[in-house]
Design a protein around this motif. Structure first.
Motif, mmCIF file in Angstrom:
data_model
loop_
_atom_site.group_PDB
_atom_site.id
_atom_site.type_symbol
_atom_site.label_atom_id
_atom_site.label_comp_id
_atom_site.label_asym_id
_atom_site.label_seq_id
_atom_site.Cartn_x
_atom_site.Cartn_y
_atom_site.Cartn_z
ATOM 1 N N ALA A 95 1.079 -1.101 0.055
ATOM 2 C CA ALA A 95 0.016 0.028 0.013
ATOM 3 C C ALA A 95 0.843 1.295 -0.049
ATOM 4 N N LYS A 96 2.163 1.352 0.484
ATOM 5 C CA LYS A 96 2.890 2.320 0.403
ATOM 6 C C LYS A 96 4.184 2.075 -0.486
ATOM 7 N N ALA A 97 4.799 3.225 -0.517
ATOM 8 C CA ALA A 97 6.220 3.371 -1.599
ATOM 9 C C ALA A 97 7.237 2.575 -0.741
ATOM 10 N N ASN A 98 7.250 2.390 0.609
ATOM 11 C CA ASN A 98 8.328 1.713 1.224
ATOM 12 C C ASN A 98 7.990 0.333 1.404
ATOM 13 N N GLY A 99 7.109 -0.359 0.669
ATOM 14 C CA GLY A 99 6.712 -2.032 0.573
ATOM 15 C C GLY A 99 5.760 -2.140 1.826
ATOM 16 N N ASN A 100 5.248 -1.242 2.690
ATOM 17 C CA ASN A 100 4.637 -1.693 3.872
ATOM 18 C C ASN A 100 2.935 -1.817 3.227
ATOM 19 N N ASN A 101 2.140 -2.445 3.871
ATOM 20 C CA ASN A 101 0.746 -2.696 3.342
ATOM 21 C C ASN A 101 -0.072 -2.589 4.700
ATOM 22 N N VAL A 102 0.348 -1.946 5.715
ATOM 23 C CA VAL A 102 -0.472 -1.652 6.722
ATOM 24 C C VAL A 102 -1.320 -0.349 6.671
ATOM 25 N N ASP A 103 -2.464 -0.108 6.805
ATOM 26 C CA ASP A 103 -3.162 1.103 7.020
ATOM 27 C C ASP A 103 -3.579 1.310 8.420
ATOM 28 N N ALA A 104 -3.059 2.090 9.250
ATOM 29 C CA ALA A 104 -3.233 2.178 10.636
ATOM 30 C C ALA A 104 -4.684 2.519 11.099
ATOM 31 N N GLU A 105 -5.411 3.101 10.027
ATOM 32 C CA GLU A 105 -6.867 3.742 10.492
ATOM 33 C C GLU A 105 -7.408 2.293 10.460
#
Length: 138
Positions: A95-105
């Protein structure tokens, strides 16, 4: 196993699974900015349903006589008490450019949902025991 025992056991297992879900969601939130971190979820209900369905199929299905433990078992029911929750890591999305796929919300909403489910499950368990107390008074 009688209905009361089964209900209480299922409620206890559901409470344990909710505790694990809370831990997983909290871990996801804590790592929401860590590069290449992949979120986890907990899979339990689908495996539990599969075990319950296997019990039903075993009663209704075709049975073979097994004269040796090495023979193939057909329609052998799975014991629902052996089903364990599994952590599943989502490697397929980013989900993010840094390869992370966690949405905190989303994870915060999951924590809230787990808390509400836990409260409901404890109320259900209290209700089960209240019924037993009522029956014992009579």
């Amino acid at each position: 196993m009688n209905t009361f025992d089964r209900s209480i056991d299922l409620l206890q297992r559901a409470l344990d699974v909710n505790t694990l879900r809370y831990q997983v969601a909290a871990n996801n939130m804590a790592n929401s900015e860590v590069p290449n971190f992949k979120r986890s979820t907990v899979n339990f209900e689908s495996e539990l349903k599969r075990a319950f369905d296997s019990e039903k199929e075993a009663k209704e299905g075709f049975q073979l006589t097994r004269t040796d433990s090495r023979h193939i078992a057909l329609n052998e029911p799975s014991d629902w008490r052996d089903v364990e929750p599994r952590r599943v890591v989502d490697y397929t999305t980013t989900a993010k450019a840094n390869g992370n796929n966690v949405d905190a919300e989303t994870e915060a909403m999951n924590v809230l949902k787990v808390q509400l489910q836990y409260k409901l499950l404890t109320q259900l368990e209290s209700f089960e025991f209240a019924q037993v107390r009522t029956a014992m008074r009579r």
